[in-house]
Motif scaffolding. Structure first.
Motif, PDB file in Angstrom:
ATOM      1  N   GLU A  34       0.624   4.321  -3.145  1.00  0.00           N
ATOM      2  CA  GLU A  34       0.512   5.537  -2.801  1.00  0.00           C
ATOM      3  C   GLU A  34       1.702   6.446  -3.123  1.00  0.00           C
ATOM      4  O   GLU A  34       1.591   7.473  -3.663  1.00  0.00           O
ATOM      5  CB  GLU A  34       0.044   5.770  -1.253  1.00  0.00           C
ATOM      6  N   ASN A  55      -0.272  -6.707  -5.465  1.00  0.00           N
ATOM      7  CA  ASN A  55      -1.661  -6.501  -5.645  1.00  0.00           C
ATOM      8  C   ASN A  55      -2.008  -6.215  -7.026  1.00  0.00           C
ATOM      9  O   ASN A  55      -2.681  -5.416  -7.542  1.00  0.00           O
ATOM     10  CB  ASN A  55      -2.205  -5.122  -4.856  1.00  0.00           C
ATOM     11  N   ASP A  97       0.979  -1.093  -0.047  1.00  0.00           N
ATOM     12  CA  ASP A  97      -0.087  -0.040  -0.148  1.00  0.00           C
ATOM     13  C   ASP A  97       0.813   1.248  -0.145  1.00  0.00           C
ATOM     14  O   ASP A  97       0.443   2.112  -0.614  1.00  0.00           O
ATOM     15  CB  ASP A  97      -1.004   0.097   1.118  1.00  0.00           C
ATOM     16  N   ASP A 152      -5.614  -4.671  -8.296  1.00  0.00           N
ATOM     17  CA  ASP A 152      -5.936  -3.277  -7.782  1.00  0.00           C
ATOM     18  C   ASP A 152      -5.848  -2.371  -8.996  1.00  0.00           C
ATOM     19  O   ASP A 152      -4.861  -2.140  -9.563  1.00  0.00           O
ATOM     20  CB  ASP A 152      -4.930  -2.953  -6.376  1.00  0.00           C
TER      21      ASP A 152
END
Length: 298
Positions: A132, A157, A128, A160
């Motif tokens: 970001e 991921n 994450d 995503d």
């Protein structure tokens, strides 16, 4: 493979579209795009903006206020609350991520980059955080760096869609339009019809100089109730670039005061009134382009 004509003309077309997009953003009162680099609405730093009453609140109370502000899309308040939690606990990944996302929403990209650089140092392999940080770097115009972080996040991921879309943005910034469009289409395969991805895909076609496809994609995006004002304004720009000033003006008026919308379209019309630009449009579209004299505005 791109033909030489598209390679030659697309950069000038992109600069033209960007110039008018800037006018629209300013006319909207400084509303910042999540993909922009402006700092038009940045809050005071969380450390200096906290009042004594706020500082006396418990972590849970501040978090509750932050979550509420995020849900109601009060991004300035969300940035202040998440920022206070982040200042208290710089190792808290949840606070750092939400602080950065809120900052991106209001265009405070440099503050978001500083926050994510710090949390990434503490959590270099967190998916994450990688995602970001990559999005922030893309928003700050550093696509070469962004791609590295986003690629690592995507490997962790792969489902995503937001990471894939962000990769597309970075690739567009590097002029790798075909690869960018592949990323957007992969994101759409995970979240069909997502208007933000369609908006990015449409802009990619604008940058490539493919106005007809850009129009088709952006029309699909604005048909979705979730479409943003910036997406509608981008479609208006594409319509103007194609000489359809009447519809472009109507669309611009959907989100802007009539006088501002008309001024924006007049500005685009003035730019497009240059003979060299119209010749460029003919080459890009493969047919004679409509001239300002053959269209009318309301």
């Amino acid at each position: 493979m791109e033909n030489e004509t598209t390679k030659f003309h697309a950069p000038r077309l992109a600069r033209l579209a960007a110039a008018v997009t800037l006018t629209s953003v300013l006319a909207l009162g400084g509303c910042a795009s999540t993909s922009g680099t402006g700092e038009s609405a940045k809050p005071a730093s969380s450390a200096t903006s906290s009042t004594p009453a706020m500082s006396a609140r418990s972590d849970d109370a501040v978090k509750d206020a932050a979550v509420t502000a995020t849900k109601t899309q009060d991004h300035v308040a969300a940035a202040a609350y998440w920022g206070e939690l982040y200042d208290r606990h710089p190792d808290n990944i949840e606070a750092a991520l939400n602080y950065s996302r809120s900052l991106r929403q209001i265009g405070s990209i440099s503050q978001a980059a500083n926050a994510m650089q710090r949390v990434h140092t503490l959590n270099p392999d967190n998916a994450d955080v990688l995602a970001e940080y990559g999005k922030v770097l893309a928003a700050s115009g550093r696509p070469d760096q962004a791609i590295g972080y986003l690629s690592r996040a995507a490997r962790q991921n792969p489902k995503d869609w937001t990471i894939l879309s962000a990769e597309g943005v970075a690739l567009d910034q590097m002029g790798r339009y075909g690869e960018a469009q592949q990323k957007y289409n992969a994101a759409l395969a995970l979240d069909p019809g997502n208007p933000s991805v369609l908006a990015n895909l449409g802009l990619s076609y604008v940058l490539e100089g493919n106005l007809d496809t850009a129009e088709q994609v952006l029309r699909k995006a604005v048909a979705d109730p979730r479409a943003t004002a910036s997406t509608r304004q981008n479609l208006a720009i594409v319509l103007g670039l194609k000489g359809n000033f009447e519809e472009a003006t109507r669309l611009a008026r959907a989100d802007l005061p009539a006088s501002v919308a008309e001024n924006n379209i007049a500005y685009l019309k003035e730019m497009m009134n240059q003979p060299a630009i119209w010749k460029q449009m003919e080459t890009l579209n493969g047919a004679p382009a409509a001239t300002p004299a053959s269209t009318s505005t309301q």
